[in-house]
Scaffold this active site. Structure first.
Site, PDB file in Angstrom:
ATOM      1  N   CYS A 135       0.832  -1.211   0.000  1.00  0.00           N
ATOM      2  CA  CYS A 135       0.000   0.000   0.000  1.00  0.00           C
ATOM      3  C   CYS A 135       0.865   1.259   0.000  1.00  0.00           C
ATOM      4  O   CYS A 135       1.324   1.705   1.052  1.00  0.00           O
ATOM      5  CB  CYS A 135      -0.931  -0.008   1.203  1.00  0.00           C
ATOM      6  N   CYS A 157      -0.438   4.134   2.073  1.00  0.00           N
ATOM      7  CA  CYS A 157      -0.298   3.967   3.533  1.00  0.00           C
ATOM      8  C   CYS A 157       1.146   4.197   3.964  1.00  0.00           C
ATOM      9  O   CYS A 157       1.407   4.821   4.982  1.00  0.00           O
ATOM     10  CB  CYS A 157      -0.679   2.551   3.985  1.00  0.00           C
ATOM     11  N   ASP A 158       2.078   3.633   3.206  1.00  0.00           N
ATOM     12  CA  ASP A 158       3.453   3.534   3.697  1.00  0.00           C
ATOM     13  C   ASP A 158       4.477   4.358   2.927  1.00  0.00           C
ATOM     14  O   ASP A 158       5.633   4.450   3.356  1.00  0.00           O
ATOM     15  CB  ASP A 158       3.905   2.056   3.647  1.00  0.00           C
TER      16      ASP A 158
END
Ligand code: NAP
Length: 315
Positions: free
Chosen positions: A134, A137-138
């Site tokens: 992701c 997300c990261d």
């Protein structure tokens, strides 16, 4: 005695939330079990440019948040819980959930699909230590680093483009010569000065297990068979998704890849016969289109069929 619900919706992505809007507006007071990934795939994406009605695009999380508010306005309730087991043979049907037992006259399965992994032990060992599926997300944690992205579809292209905001360089590794990605996404990637594309390349191992931090990947050129190391500080997988339907194995028909088989997009079957009261929508039953708008469309259809089913059974 467990409470009986007219409609329980499994999953809170685009399909589940659309089903919630429709069933709530029909007065069925649906209960949405939000599942392991509340909001589904759109909640971890960036700009959605192809959802009709948003000429400038809309951020995925905002679109999902709007849909949830819309469903709540009509009386849908939400529970941060997931399904452990289901019995569709009894009526009302029984659901064992992380929040206790629930009985339901209709179930709408909108549990979507989750990221696919390569399955290498080194990859699994380094998830959260430089390996991710992701980018939104990261990606932030990879500022200034060189990153590899695996995949040749739109997800991989989207991840690669997003990661250029943080990374010094992004290398896309794709196992074949040709890309599955849409023309527009591929063109953006090709035009980007900080993205390199390497085709006919597979990842054999993620390096850095001893250090608990990604140090690179060992890659193999599938044309000449030669292996080499690519020094990167992060590895992102964009290799598609697997459907979240395992709880239904043995209760309704799944295809060879684990997708729920449906008739007319929404009717589930068992040994080819329609299963009363269980409808499926969105990515858990769609191996072909997998778009936000098609998920929403089938969510609407599942809701209308659930309403019709309840009406025909005197509810
Ligand atoms: P996808 O189109 O199925 O592409 C998956 C890619 O991963 C393929 O290139 C595949 O290679 C590769 N792959 C699969 N398993 C692999 C493995 N074990 N090792 C190495 N490579 C592997 O999936 P997706 O990119 O997630 O897209 C899914 C759907 O969502 C598509 O319809 C797409 O258009 C849509 N989507 C749209 C957007 C957008 O419009 N912005 C963004 C994301 C997704 P092969 O090509 O060799 O099979």
């Amino acid at each position: 005695m467990a409470e009986i619900r007219e409609t329980v919706i499994l999953g809170s992505g685009c399909a589940g939330l659309t089903a919630a809007i429709y069933t709530a507006r029909a007065g069925l007071k649906p209960l949405v079990l939000e599942g392991h990934e509340p909001g589904g795939q759109l909640s971890i994406t960036t700009m959605v440019e192809n959802f009709p009605g948003w000429p400038e695009g809309i951020q995925g999380p905002e679109l999902i948040d709007n849909m949830k508010k819309q469903a709540q306005r009509f009386g849908a309730s939400f529970e941060l819980a997931h399904l452990n087991a289901v019995e569709v043979e009894a009526h009302p049907m029984r659901l064992q959930t992380s929040a206790g037992e629930i009985h339901a006259r209709t179930i709408i399965v909108a549990s979507g699909a989750s990221a696919r992994w390569l399955g290498l032990p080194s990859e699994q060992a380094l998830i959260g230590h430089g390996v991710s599926s992701c980018a939104t997300c990261d990606g932030f944690f990879f500022r200034g680093k060189e990153i590899a992205v695996v995949g040749g579809g739109d997800s991989a292209m989207e991840e690669a483009l997003f990661l250029t905001r943080f990374a010094a360089k992004v290398t896309v590794l794709h196992r074949r010569e040709h890309f599955r990605a849409s023309k527009i996404m591929l063109e953006r990637v090709i035009a980007h000065p900080n993205i390199e594309l390497r085709t006919n390349t597979v990842v054999e191992e993620v390096l850095g297990v001893e250090d608990k931090e990604v140090k690179g990947v060992r890659i193999r050129d599938v044309v000449n068979g030669e292996s080499s190391n690519l020094a990167v500080g992060g590895l992102f997988l964009g290799i598609g998704h697997v459907p979240n339907a395992e709880m239904f194995a043995g209760h309704i028909d799944l295809d060879e890849e684990g997708y729920i088989k449906t008739i007319n997009n929404v009717f589930t079957t068992r040994n080819g016969q329609v299963v009363s009261g269980v409808f499926a929508c969105g990515d858990v039953q769609d191996r072909r289109y997998r778009q936000a708008v098609t998920a929403a469309g089938s969510g609407c259809m599942a809701a209308l069929e659930a309403e019709k089913f309840l009406e025909e059974h005197g509810r």
